[in-house]
Scaffold this active site. Sequence first.
Site, PDB file in Angstrom:
ATOM      1  N   TYR A 205       0.853  -1.192   0.000  1.00  0.00           N
ATOM      2  CA  TYR A 205       0.000   0.000   0.000  1.00  0.00           C
ATOM      3  C   TYR A 205       0.886   1.239   0.000  1.00  0.00           C
ATOM      4  CZ  TYR A 205      -3.705   3.114   1.908  1.00  0.00           C
ATOM      5  OH  TYR A 205      -4.614   4.120   2.125  1.00  0.00           O
ATOM      6  N   LYS A 233      -1.635  -1.278  -3.944  1.00  0.00           N
ATOM      7  CA  LYS A 233      -2.682  -0.265  -3.821  1.00  0.00           C
ATOM      8  C   LYS A 233      -1.971   1.072  -3.945  1.00  0.00           C
ATOM      9  CE  LYS A 233      -6.115   1.787  -0.730  1.00  0.00           C
ATOM     10  NZ  LYS A 233      -6.705   1.810   0.631  1.00  0.00           N
TER      11      LYS A 233
END
EC number: 4.3.3.7
Length: 376
Positions: A205, A233
């Site tokens: 992320y 992400k």
Amino acid sequence: MAAQPTANPGVRLGWKGPGALASPSRLPLSRFAAAALPSHRVSRGKFAVAAVTIDDYLPMRSTEVKNRTSADEIKSLRLITAVKTPYLPDGRFDLEAYDSLINTQINDGAEGVIVGGTTGEGHLMSWDEHIMLIGHTVNCFGTNIKVIGNTGSNSTREAVHATEQGFAVGMHAALHVNPYYGKTSTAGLIAHFGEVLPMGPTIIYNVPGRTGQDIPPSVIEALSGDSNMAGVKECVGHERVKCYTDKGVTIWSGNDDECHDSRWKHGATGVISVASNLVPGLMHSLMFEGENAVLNEKLLPLMKWLFCEPNPIGLNTALAQLGVVRPVFRLPYAPLPLERRIEFVRIVEAIGRENFVGQKEVRVLDDDDFVLISRY
């Protein structure tokens, strides 16, 4: 010699706070850590023999996984919801409301949920609460939706321990942010992620606005050959998304307001969404049914409203106004001001109440309706 006790009642496994005991890992240093630090001697440390070895009593180990999932299964997911964690008036989890939220996600087409992420306020949980919620989600819904546990930390030791526990209770994949506040070097980033990748499918992320540090493409490229590397992400924007998708790296947009174009114009696989907590069916359409500029434009006011203050303040306020969760906030989060709450009602009316979660009429809550909790 006195008999060794079978447990230490003064230690809560997984607890982050004072008095917590951490078990030294017996796994060899990952190849990423070794490669990232070639000129340094990396040691696991030497420990005196203790009267009680906590390692012997850990109830969950990474070798005792319940759901062995491949990274390829995670790579195929288009709509993943960063799900909200609702609370009771005393600040404990409201599992009845939580289960209803997850059921709605399943029924409206979400393929995965992030448990205990930023939106789910994992940073306001003890690790006991965190792992329990992951396990609860797996046990109740794991056959119908992929459960991705946010087991990241700015401490590699905590990230390793939490990820072991998360996979042991059955999560399908882990979400890992780069170390925040105590930032590290590029070599440190590679070594950090390299310690958790061997445990199972992993989504990295990148959200510099929260961590204060961008994960450069060189780090992702160094890790991308690992079979457990599911993807990223990415919150930096379309140019970064395109950089990765051109190289075959699976990307989920981390920005609701950019996800349509990231998906259909820049090659992203899908989105890890906050807005899908509210309109999962419409977000499913946005990710599955081809380019749809009209629907995207219709949803943009909602997406921008959700982030008028740091997430999850807007989402928490919205779900309370829709009557699907109690208006209870764990501090430091506090509800949006009255004028924003009035604005949300107008947004719901413009999009259509039937497209939002829950069955109750949306309403403007008074300041006195909200409960703010500091001890729980």
